[in-house]
Design a protein around this motif. Structure first.
Motif, mmCIF file in Angstrom:
data_model
loop_
_atom_site.group_PDB
_atom_site.id
_atom_site.type_symbol
_atom_site.label_atom_id
_atom_site.label_comp_id
_atom_site.label_asym_id
_atom_site.label_seq_id
_atom_site.Cartn_x
_atom_site.Cartn_y
_atom_site.Cartn_z
ATOM 1 N N ASP A 35 46.087 50.629 27.759
ATOM 2 C CA ASP A 35 47.116 50.981 28.732
ATOM 3 C C ASP A 35 46.633 50.663 30.142
ATOM 4 N N ALA A 36 47.457 49.939 30.903
ATOM 5 C CA ALA A 36 47.112 49.561 32.275
ATOM 6 C C ALA A 36 48.328 49.801 33.158
ATOM 7 N N PRO A 37 48.519 51.035 33.610
ATOM 8 C CA PRO A 37 49.727 51.371 34.372
ATOM 9 C C PRO A 37 49.719 50.775 35.770
ATOM 10 N N GLY A 38 50.913 50.606 36.304
ATOM 11 C CA GLY A 38 51.075 50.194 37.696
ATOM 12 C C GLY A 38 50.415 48.870 38.004
ATOM 13 N N GLY A 91 48.273 46.477 35.723
ATOM 14 C CA GLY A 91 48.842 45.510 34.800
ATOM 15 C C GLY A 91 48.598 44.071 35.212
ATOM 16 N N ASP A 92 48.280 43.840 36.486
ATOM 17 C CA ASP A 92 47.991 42.476 36.944
ATOM 18 C C ASP A 92 46.579 42.024 36.584
ATOM 19 N N CYS A 93 45.733 42.993 36.232
ATOM 20 C CA CYS A 93 44.346 42.638 35.905
ATOM 21 C C CYS A 93 44.318 41.778 34.643
ATOM 22 N N HIS A 142 44.676 38.694 37.568
ATOM 23 C CA HIS A 142 43.878 38.915 38.775
ATOM 24 C C HIS A 142 42.422 39.150 38.372
ATOM 25 N N ARG A 143 41.560 38.998 39.337
ATOM 26 C CA ARG A 143 40.123 39.224 39.131
ATOM 27 C C ARG A 143 39.832 40.693 39.417
ATOM 28 N N CYS A 144 39.697 41.508 38.362
ATOM 29 C CA CYS A 144 39.474 42.946 38.504
ATOM 30 C C CYS A 144 38.133 43.322 37.884
ATOM 31 N N ILE A 145 37.410 44.203 38.549
ATOM 32 C CA ILE A 145 36.125 44.634 37.998
ATOM 33 C C ILE A 145 35.938 46.137 38.195
ATOM 34 N N ALA A 189 43.790 41.035 44.822
ATOM 35 C CA ALA A 189 44.713 41.724 45.730
ATOM 36 C C ALA A 189 43.982 42.574 46.757
ATOM 37 N N ARG A 190 42.660 42.754 46.565
ATOM 38 C CA ARG A 190 41.813 43.566 47.445
ATOM 39 C C ARG A 190 42.329 45.008 47.522
ATOM 40 N N THR A 191 42.607 45.572 46.348
ATOM 41 C CA THR A 191 43.077 46.951 46.246
ATOM 42 C C THR A 191 42.194 47.716 45.263
ATOM 43 N N VAL A 192 42.308 49.052 45.306
ATOM 44 C CA VAL A 192 41.534 49.928 44.426
ATOM 45 C C VAL A 192 42.502 50.851 43.700
ATOM 46 N N ALA A 193 42.319 50.997 42.389
ATOM 47 C CA ALA A 193 43.152 51.894 41.583
ATOM 48 C C ALA A 193 42.236 52.738 40.701
ATOM 49 N N ARG A 194 42.842 53.773 40.119
ATOM 50 C CA ARG A 194 42.074 54.692 39.271
ATOM 51 C C ARG A 194 42.648 54.692 37.864
ATOM 52 N N LEU A 195 41.764 54.667 36.877
ATOM 53 C CA LEU A 195 42.183 54.765 35.482
ATOM 54 C C LEU A 195 42.370 56.231 35.109
ATOM 55 N N GLY A 196 43.536 56.566 34.517
ATOM 56 C CA GLY A 196 43.755 57.930 34.040
ATOM 57 C C GLY A 196 44.018 58.930 35.156
#
Length: 268
Positions: free
Chosen positions: A224-227, A230-232, A235-238, A261-268
């Motif tokens: 599951d990759a919300p919001g 989902g682009d990861c 996109h290059r996400c680490i 995108a140079r953004t930060v998100a949180r899992l869960g």
């Protein structure tokens, strides 16, 4: 009776004399030929002993041999030399391509990932001096594409170029450091900043005091990759393992940094 006793006594005395004679002969045979009257050997023939308590001094220092000088060009399956690494990367980055791509910080030119010795073709495996090729890989943040170029170091030409989208190789150290920089500056990085202050008593303003290791997050390919997550994958996400240098670990595994995108998100 007295005569009999004298006979026995005479035999005993004679036997003792014979025994003494035999012992003397044995001693004469077994003593060293250079034994003197005192029974000792010549002191000059004995090894000299170190004087007690005398310092023998430290052992001589070890000698480290210098590594052999590295040539400009390797042979056969030798690892790429430093000169070959530089040449391969320069040849792979054509001037027209430098301005059309961007690295992880947005500067012109794709992000360098790896440079490895390429495999030989079946027809080249038996050659005494086969051509030297390098596989040079990049990530272009302007087009979110993974680039691989085969460079012939013998002819100084780029033989092939492969461009793929949605392929995410392991991040470089420079990418992990940039991801840490984005996380520190983001509102979601407040916990990291507080943990660092608790551990060191200082404010965390950049990634320099940290040891960072990055690993790719592929979005929906991992569940599951919300919001925005989902682009990861496209996109290059680490995600990051973070440790204070010479200090404790700080858990940041639930944070995903989208370097595209140079953004930060949180899992869960």
């Amino acid at each position: 009776m007295r005569h009999l006793m004298h006979r026995h006594l005479g035999k005993a005395v004679a036997g003792a004399a014979v025994a003494l004679t035999g012992t003397a002969a044995m001693v004469a045979i077994t003593l060293p030929s250079d034994a003197g009257a005192t029974g000792g050997t010549d002191p000059r023939s004995r090894p000299a002993a170190a004087a007690p308590g005398r310092d023998q001094g430290p052992p001589p220092p070890g000698v480290v041999e210098k590594a052999p000088a590295e040539g400009q060009r390797g042979r056969g399956r030798d690892p790429l030399t430093d000169d070959e690494l530089r040449r391969a990367q320069d040849l792979a980055l054509a001037p027209t391509r430098r301005g059309a791509a961007a690295d992880v910080t947005g500067r012109p030119g794709p992000e360098r990932l790896t440079t490895d010795l390429a495999e030989l073709t079946p027809a080249e495996t038996g050659l005494a001096d086969p051509p030297r090729r390098a596989l040079v890989s990049f990530y272009d943040y302007k087009s979110d594409s993974y680039l691989t170029k085969t460079v012939n170091l013998t002819t100084s030409k780029v033989e092939s170029t492969d461009t793929q989208h949605g392929v995410q190789p392991p991040p470089s150290h420079a990418e992990a450091v940039e991801a840490a920089r984005l996380l520190i500056a983001a509102p979601l990085g407040s916990g990291l900043r507080q943990d660092y202050r608790d551990a060191t008593g200082h404010d965390l303003t950049g990634p320099d005091p940290l040891s960072v290791t990055g690993f790719v997050y592929r979005g929906r390919a991992e569940g599951d990759a919300p919001g925005a997550l989902g682009d990861c994958g496209e996109h290059r996400c680490i995600r990051l393992f973070i440790k204070v240098k010479n200090g404790r670990w700080i858990d940041t595994r639930r944070f995903v940094i989208d370097l595209s995108a140079r953004t930060v998100a949180r899992l869960g």
